[in-house]
Enzyme design. Structure first.
Site, PDB file in Angstrom:
ATOM      1  N   HIS A   1      44.102  38.244  32.471  1.00 21.04           N
ATOM      2  CA  HIS A   1      43.675  37.060  32.543  1.00 21.04           C
ATOM      3  C   HIS A   1      44.843  36.024  31.900  1.00 21.04           C
ATOM      4  CE1 HIS A   1      40.216  38.127  34.379  1.00 21.04           C
ATOM      5  NE2 HIS A   1      39.275  38.759  33.405  1.00 21.04           N
TER       6      HIS A   1
ATOM      7  N   GLU B   1      53.072  45.906  32.893  1.00 14.69           N
ATOM      8  CA  GLU B   1      51.579  46.077  33.181  1.00 14.69           C
ATOM      9  C   GLU B   1      51.216  47.610  33.430  1.00 14.69           C
ATOM     10  OE1 GLU B   1      47.946  46.487  33.638  1.00 14.69           O
ATOM     11  OE2 GLU B   1      48.735  44.363  33.057  1.00 14.69           O
TER      12      GLU B   1
ATOM     13  N   CYS C   1      34.151  40.970  34.997  1.00 16.90           N
ATOM     14  CA  CYS C   1      32.699  40.495  34.755  1.00 16.90           C
ATOM     15  C   CYS C   1      31.940  40.490  36.138  1.00 16.90           C
ATOM     16  CB  CYS C   1      32.678  38.984  34.388  1.00 16.90           C
ATOM     17  SG  CYS C   1      33.651  37.701  35.495  1.00 16.90           S
TER      18      CYS C   1
END
Length: 450
Positions: A10, A32, A42
């Site tokens: 995020h 990454e 979530c």
């Protein structure tokens, strides 16, 4: 200027988007470990429960999008070392094994968090899973299909949502936590009692106030969870016991909290002027307690990441802190909270008082008028609002966003009591519920003085 972004969920995604939108002369390289970016963990429980059919829809960006914006994307690259003195990076290409050496002028640390894995006997058994990223979501879905007895360890938001999803699929669910009630970090007891009743009424086995001590298994697969109070048969275990910041790469090089969360200033700068940080790798300024705290939330991450982008070249827009505002839907209950619970306040050195309203949310002459429970928590001496919670079958969770603003701006009980809110019988009463709670608190204070 060379900018290196380490981690791209995020906060990293938000930083890259902001930087590429406002600066043309930056050479941005993203490192990454995974082969994806921006996964909304979530939503894993929604995927498990079938609300979200495809886990791929839980991504709101992609490596291709960030590359099209101008970033160099080094996916499946594990950063092994950061030398903040010489401003160098050592990474490993996980596909080829190749070692990559790089330099930077500015470093953005958005490595996020990782689930806490308790080092217990039997933890290495198969069918013990984590719940954090896209690959975890796929694994949980696959293994839950053949598992009838599922144990969820850790009674926070993620654990509670998974329990609901598994029960809806007809699984035999056991919910274990070391605390004496679920969701204790977000809600006080009068709220968690309601939720626990909902879970037990649906056959979910709550095993609270006990600590997992080990796992046992047969043929390499877990078959039992052993706590200090009992042994529970299981086919699958999901660990949801919390998160810790992933900041080992900078340990000893910048200021951190004891748990490793990076401390940043109002402009997302660390103690090293060339290193910025955002998201779950960081401590945040917690307005209710007026101190830094570790509160990993996607909302904090996207705000902080965007602010990195706005402040990288010069301090421009300051971070306003957080109230840790969050919401949850379980079955037909709508739940939200902001700021401190009454139970948590003493841990931050605050003496607080609370008031709780239980009332119909709109006039009783309306065809339906569901009851709602709303709690305000405020400093005893100053009446400064520091927390609130709400639960009801009708969705009134936006009230917590309103109270988040009130807490951020240090409003008092008396000020909230007379804030201008509209009245319309479809939605509320002449005295809005927030006014009503504050007025009740004022009345209770007057009664105590008599």
């Amino acid at each position: 200027m060379k900018v290196a972004v380490i981690g791209c969920t995020h906060a990293g995604t938000a930083a890259v988007k902001e930087l590429t939108a406002t600066n043309e002369n930056l050479e941005i390289t993203v490192y990454e470990r995974n082969d994806n970016v921006s996964f909304l963990s979530c939503g894993i429980a929604l995927h498990v429960g079938g609300v979200v059919e495809h886990a791929e829809s839980l991504f709101y960006s992609s490596p291709d999008e960030l590359a099209d914006l101008g970033a160099t994307m080094r996916l499946k690259h594990d950063v092994l070392e950061i030398d903040s003195t010489n401003q160098t990076i050592l990474a490993k290409n996980l596909l080829t094994g190749e070692t990559v050496h790089d330099t930077y002028d500015k470093l953005i640390m958005t490595t996020g968090s990782w689930p806490i894995i308790p080092m217990l006997p039997g933890i290495e058994l198969n069918q013990i899973e984590l719940c954090k990223n896209y690959h975890h979501a796929q694994t949980i879905i696959k293994k839950a299909t053949d598992a009838q007895r599922i144990t969820v360890v850790g009674a926070g938001y993620i654990g509670a949502e998974l329990v609901e999803a598994f029960e809806a699929y007809g699984k035999d669910v056991t919910f274990i936590d070391s605390a004496d009630r679920i969701l204790n970090k977000y809600l006080d007891r009068s709220f968690t009692d309601i939720i626990e009743s909902e879970l037990t009424d649906r056959g979910i086995q709550l095993e609270l106030n006990q600590t997992v001590q080990s796992f046992t298994g047969v043929d390499g697969n877990v078959t039992q969870v052993v706590t200090d109070k009992g042994t529970f048969e299981t086919d699958l275990v999901i660990l949801c016991v919390g998160f810790r910041p992933s900041t080992e790469l900078l340990k000893g090089q910048i200021d951190m909290l004891p748990n490793g969360a990076i401390i940043v200033d109002d402009y997302m700068r660390t103690s090293n002027p060339n290193i910025f940080a955002a998201g779950d790798s960081c401590a945040v300024y917690y307005n209710p307690a007026r101190t830094h705290a570790y509160i990993p939330l996607a909302t904090n991450a996207v705000r902080m990441g965007t602010l990195v982008g706005k402040n990288l070249l010069a301090p421009t827009i300051r971070y306003q802190g957080t109230q840790g505002t969050s919401g949850l839907r379980l079955y037909d209950l709508n739940i939200a909270s902001t700021g401190l619970t009454e139970d948590a306040a003493p841990f931050f050195g605050l003496e607080v008082t609370s008031t709780t309203v239980q009332d119909a949310y709109r006039p009783e002459f309306m065809p339906t008028a569901e009851n709602v429970q709303l709690k305000l928590v405020y400093e005893t001496a100053t009446h400064r609002l520091v927390g609130a919670q709400i639960i009801s079958k009708v969705d009134l969770t936006q009230a917590m966003n309103t109270l988040s603003v009130a807490i951020q701006n240090e409003m008092t009980l008396e000020e909230l009591a007379f804030v201008d809110f509209f009245f319309q019988p479809h939605y509320n009463k002449p005295w809005n519920l927030l006014n009503q709670a504050a007025l009740q608190g004022m009345k209770e204070l007057t009664s105590e003085r008599v």
